[in-house]
Design a protein around this motif. Structure first.
Motif, PDB file in Angstrom:
ATOM      1  N   VAL A  53       0.845  -1.032   0.098  1.00 46.71           N
ATOM      2  CA  VAL A  53      -0.066   0.040  -0.079  1.00 46.71           C
ATOM      3  C   VAL A  53       0.828   1.251   0.099  1.00 46.71           C
ATOM      4  N   ILE A  54       0.652   2.239  -0.776  1.00 50.77           N
ATOM      5  CA  ILE A  54       1.489   3.512  -1.171  1.00 50.77           C
ATOM      6  C   ILE A  54       0.740   4.718  -0.873  1.00 50.77           C
ATOM      7  N   ASP A  55       1.578   5.635  -0.588  1.00 48.51           N
ATOM      8  CA  ASP A  55       1.112   7.082  -0.465  1.00 48.51           C
ATOM      9  C   ASP A  55       2.137   8.065  -0.425  1.00 48.51           C
ATOM     10  N   TRP A  56       1.754   9.298  -0.699  1.00 44.10           N
ATOM     11  CA  TRP A  56       2.528  10.505  -0.517  1.00 44.10           C
ATOM     12  C   TRP A  56       2.135  11.290   0.979  1.00 44.10           C
ATOM     13  N   ALA A  57       3.263  12.036   1.468  1.00 41.04           N
ATOM     14  CA  ALA A  57       3.080  12.854   2.647  1.00 41.04           C
ATOM     15  C   ALA A  57       3.984  13.908   2.456  1.00 41.04           C
ATOM     16  N   GLN A  58       3.830  15.132   3.017  1.00 38.07           N
ATOM     17  CA  GLN A  58       4.192  16.195   3.158  1.00 38.07           C
ATOM     18  C   GLN A  58       5.319  16.258   4.114  1.00 38.07           C
ATOM     19  N   ALA A  59       6.617  16.180   4.130  1.00 36.03           N
ATOM     20  CA  ALA A  59       7.653  16.417   5.048  1.00 36.03           C
ATOM     21  C   ALA A  59       7.898  17.834   5.403  1.00 36.03           C
ATOM     22  N   ALA A  60       8.250  18.604   4.642  1.00 37.66           N
ATOM     23  CA  ALA A  60       8.765  20.195   4.831  1.00 37.66           C
ATOM     24  C   ALA A  60       8.421  20.842   3.342  1.00 37.66           C
ATOM     25  N   PRO A  61       8.042  22.169   3.243  1.00 36.16           N
ATOM     26  CA  PRO A  61       8.047  22.639   2.006  1.00 36.16           C
ATOM     27  C   PRO A  61       9.114  22.340   1.041  1.00 36.16           C
ATOM     28  N   GLY A  62       8.547  21.805  -0.143  1.00 35.72           N
ATOM     29  CA  GLY A  62       9.635  21.192  -1.095  1.00 35.72           C
ATOM     30  C   GLY A  62      10.172  19.829  -0.911  1.00 35.72           C
ATOM     31  N   LEU A  63       9.764  19.405   0.131  1.00 34.90           N
ATOM     32  CA  LEU A  63      10.213  18.039   0.626  1.00 34.90           C
ATOM     33  C   LEU A  63       9.114  17.028   0.898  1.00 34.90           C
ATOM     34  N   ASP A  83       9.068  15.834  -5.856  1.00 31.35           N
ATOM     35  CA  ASP A  83       8.071  16.012  -6.492  1.00 31.35           C
ATOM     36  C   ASP A  83       7.344  14.867  -6.623  1.00 31.35           C
ATOM     37  N   GLN A  84       5.923  14.942  -6.957  1.00 31.24           N
ATOM     38  CA  GLN A  84       5.089  13.735  -7.124  1.00 31.24           C
ATOM     39  C   GLN A  84       4.940  13.180  -8.545  1.00 31.24           C
ATOM     40  N   ARG A  85       5.776  13.415  -9.444  1.00 28.94           N
ATOM     41  CA  ARG A  85       5.568  13.426 -10.583  1.00 28.94           C
ATOM     42  C   ARG A  85       5.339  11.924 -10.882  1.00 28.94           C
ATOM     43  N   ALA A  86       4.843  11.399 -12.163  1.00 28.36           N
ATOM     44  CA  ALA A  86       4.732   9.824 -12.560  1.00 28.36           C
ATOM     45  C   ALA A  86       6.186   9.106 -12.343  1.00 28.36           C
ATOM     46  N   SER A  87       6.978   9.631 -12.902  1.00 26.26           N
ATOM     47  CA  SER A  87       8.489   8.968 -13.177  1.00 26.26           C
ATOM     48  C   SER A  87       9.038   8.965 -11.835  1.00 26.26           C
ATOM     49  N   ARG A 164       6.561  12.238  12.099  1.00 23.92           N
ATOM     50  CA  ARG A 164       6.898  12.441  13.425  1.00 23.92           C
ATOM     51  C   ARG A 164       8.251  11.983  13.952  1.00 23.92           C
ATOM     52  N   ASP A 165       8.590  10.631  13.337  1.00 23.47           N
ATOM     53  CA  ASP A 165       9.894  10.042  13.827  1.00 23.47           C
ATOM     54  C   ASP A 165      10.940  10.161  13.132  1.00 23.47           C
ATOM     55  N   LEU A 166      10.723  10.390  11.799  1.00 21.92           N
ATOM     56  CA  LEU A 166      11.929  10.819  10.941  1.00 21.92           C
ATOM     57  C   LEU A 166      12.049  12.150  10.384  1.00 21.92           C
ATOM     58  N   ALA A 167      11.083  12.558   9.719  1.00 19.46           N
ATOM     59  CA  ALA A 167      11.122  13.852   9.123  1.00 19.46           C
ATOM     60  C   ALA A 167      11.427  15.131  10.094  1.00 19.46           C
ATOM     61  N   VAL A 168      10.519  15.287  11.235  1.00 16.41           N
ATOM     62  CA  VAL A 168      10.680  16.127  12.280  1.00 16.41           C
ATOM     63  C   VAL A 168      12.074  16.243  13.051  1.00 16.41           C
ATOM     64  N   PRO A 169      12.439  15.156  13.597  1.00 13.69           N
ATOM     65  CA  PRO A 169      13.782  15.229  14.436  1.00 13.69           C
ATOM     66  C   PRO A 169      15.047  15.219  13.222  1.00 13.69           C
ATOM     67  N   MET A 170      14.727  14.768  11.971  1.00 13.73           N
ATOM     68  CA  MET A 170      15.842  15.130  11.171  1.00 13.73           C
ATOM     69  C   MET A 170      16.047  16.615  10.696  1.00 13.73           C
ATOM     70  N   LEU A 171      14.734  17.204  10.532  1.00 13.46           N
ATOM     71  CA  LEU A 171      14.686  18.770  10.080  1.00 13.46           C
ATOM     72  C   LEU A 171      15.037  19.599  11.226  1.00 13.46           C
ATOM     73  N   THR A 172      14.763  19.252  12.427  1.00  4.40           N
ATOM     74  CA  THR A 172      15.044  19.828  13.574  1.00  4.40           C
ATOM     75  C   THR A 172      16.704  19.781  13.912  1.00  4.40           C
ATOM     76  N   GLU A 173      17.156  18.671  13.540  1.00  2.50           N
ATOM     77  CA  GLU A 173      18.692  18.744  14.017  1.00  2.50           C
ATOM     78  C   GLU A 173      19.180  19.400  12.932  1.00  2.50           C
ATOM     79  N   ALA A 174      18.918  19.417  11.651  1.00  6.57           N
ATOM     80  CA  ALA A 174      19.494  20.136  10.482  1.00  6.57           C
ATOM     81  C   ALA A 174      19.485  21.871  10.773  1.00  6.57           C
ATOM     82  N   LYS A 175      18.420  22.234  11.309  1.00  5.45           N
ATOM     83  CA  LYS A 175      18.267  23.673  11.421  1.00  5.45           C
ATOM     84  C   LYS A 175      18.679  23.938  12.800  1.00  5.45           C
ATOM     85  N   ILE A 176      18.979  23.366  13.897  1.00  7.92           N
ATOM     86  CA  ILE A 176      19.926  23.601  14.897  1.00  7.92           C
ATOM     87  C   ILE A 176      21.408  23.607  14.584  1.00  7.92           C
ATOM     88  N   ALA A 177      21.885  22.741  13.616  1.00  5.80           N
ATOM     89  CA  ALA A 177      23.255  22.976  13.110  1.00  5.80           C
ATOM     90  C   ALA A 177      23.617  23.709  11.956  1.00  5.80           C
TER      91      ALA A 177
END
Length: 205
Positions: A53-63, A83-87, A164-177
């Protein structure tokens, strides 16, 4: 039946209140009726190797996050994209198969525009590119019914978990650094996260 149509009947039966209050009463009564007369949903019974089962979700603007889960084993695959293009979607489906080291019988998606060629008698017709991919790998494309997100709740849960468990911590750490997150490093983090979560045995299985 709308409150507007019911109002003359109610007035004939003796209702003396305002039209606005009547609309509120009707809205409350309809909500109670819907809660007590839910259409119900039988729990899905999955078979091994049957559904991815597949789906798309928003992680951050442009990601964006591409999420896929094997319905029976709860094995998860997550990857980032811009992006969510067919390719892009087709390439990530193929990448998920490569990570699984196998191909399920069916791939279930919502009616995403990049995979939907059209709808005939409420049946989704996949695009030619998606049909070619399905023929190459030997799986059957499957689509959810319209306005029925519950039918793919298993991947909706994965989308929320990955955010919650991947994108938010990763982006938060990158922002702090003070370091920008590029697609390559994001996908390296996604692969490590998938190894971690897939190592845990799911409680239901």
């Amino acid at each position: 039946m709308s409150a507007k149509r019911m109002l003359p009947i109610a007035r004939a039966a003796g209702y003396e209140g305002s039209a606005r209050n009547f609309r509120r009463l009707v809205a409350e009564a309809k909500l109670l009726w819907r809660n007590e007369h839910h259409r119900g949903r039988r729990p899905a019974v999955w078979s091994p190797g049957e559904y991815l089962v597949i789906d798309w979700a928003q992680a951050a603007p442009g990601l964006l996050l591409f999420c896929a889960v094997l319905a029976f084993s709860r094995w998860r695959f997550v990857a980032f994209a811009t992006d969510q293009r067919a390719s892009t979607t087709l390439a990530l489906i193929a990448e998920a198969f490569n990570a699984i080291a196998g191909v399920p019988a069916r791939v279930l998606a919502d009616r995403m525009a990049c995979l939907k060629g059209g709808v005939v008698a409420n049946v989704v017709i996949p695009t030619a590119e998606y049909t070619r991919l399905a023929s190459h790998y030997g799986f059957a494309p499957d689509f959810c019914h319209a306005s029925d997100p519950e039918s793919k709740g298993i991947v909706e849960n994965l989308c929320g978990y990955a955010q919650r468990d991947l994108a938010v911590p990763m982006l938060t750490e990158a922002k702090i650094a003070g370091v920008p997150v590029d697609l390559q490093s994001a996908n390296a983090a996604a692969r490590a996260w998938c190894v971690e979560v897939n190592a845990a045995i799911h409680s239901e299985i």
